[in-house]
Design a protein around this motif. Sequence first.
Motif: not given
Length: 234
Positions: A27-31
């Motif tokens: 999720y950190a990469e998508a954010q």
Amino acid sequence: MSLRATGGSLQMPVMPSGTEIASYRTYAEAQAAVDFLSDEEFDVKSITIVGTDLHLVERVTGRLTMAKAALSGASSGALWGAFMGLMMSFASTNQSAFLWVLFGIAGGALAGTFMSGLLYAMTGGRRDFTSQSQVVASRYAVLASAGIDQAFELLQRSPGNQMRPRPARRRPESKGPSEYGSRPDEKPRFGVRLSDEGEDGGAEAPRDNEHAAPAQEPAETAVEPAEDSRKPLD
């Protein structure tokens, strides 16, 4: 997904619409990808992050003992006791305000220690560990409902994007003998079976006639003499 009120009634949650423009493992990469689009002055109102293949993950943090349970209950009870003592100090004089807070911390710590020890004893050792639970997705897709081509091109530079086109792998040429027919200029080699048809397209004559069956001669047919039709003269 949240429920929205439309016309006095609640709207049921539905899956978002859009085209997948990028995919990330965390999720950190998508954010970070959405933040990158925002920095590039892209209209991020059309962007949606969707987590797929959800899993409930419980990570064990350590072993639970009676001492750890009592210490955890004392710390949480002390915080609640300090809050209650602070609320009671508002109705007292300035000199007794500090005493209310001190009594609240002490009383809360004792109460928390007792309750935590009691709950640990009631479990009977069935859960002697501490853990943290969270919902984690295996993949996070970024959807766009407008400006799809522009967003797709921008996110090609974002780290962790799993939808990047990969270059085609080139098969290295072997230096040894290759399979017959793999190169257009290759000549027939020893032991290679050729076609049964000749160059002119006709059937090729058999190469070994030693074992061929001998041709059979036509059988002679006996010819019977025709009857003499001549009659003697009177």
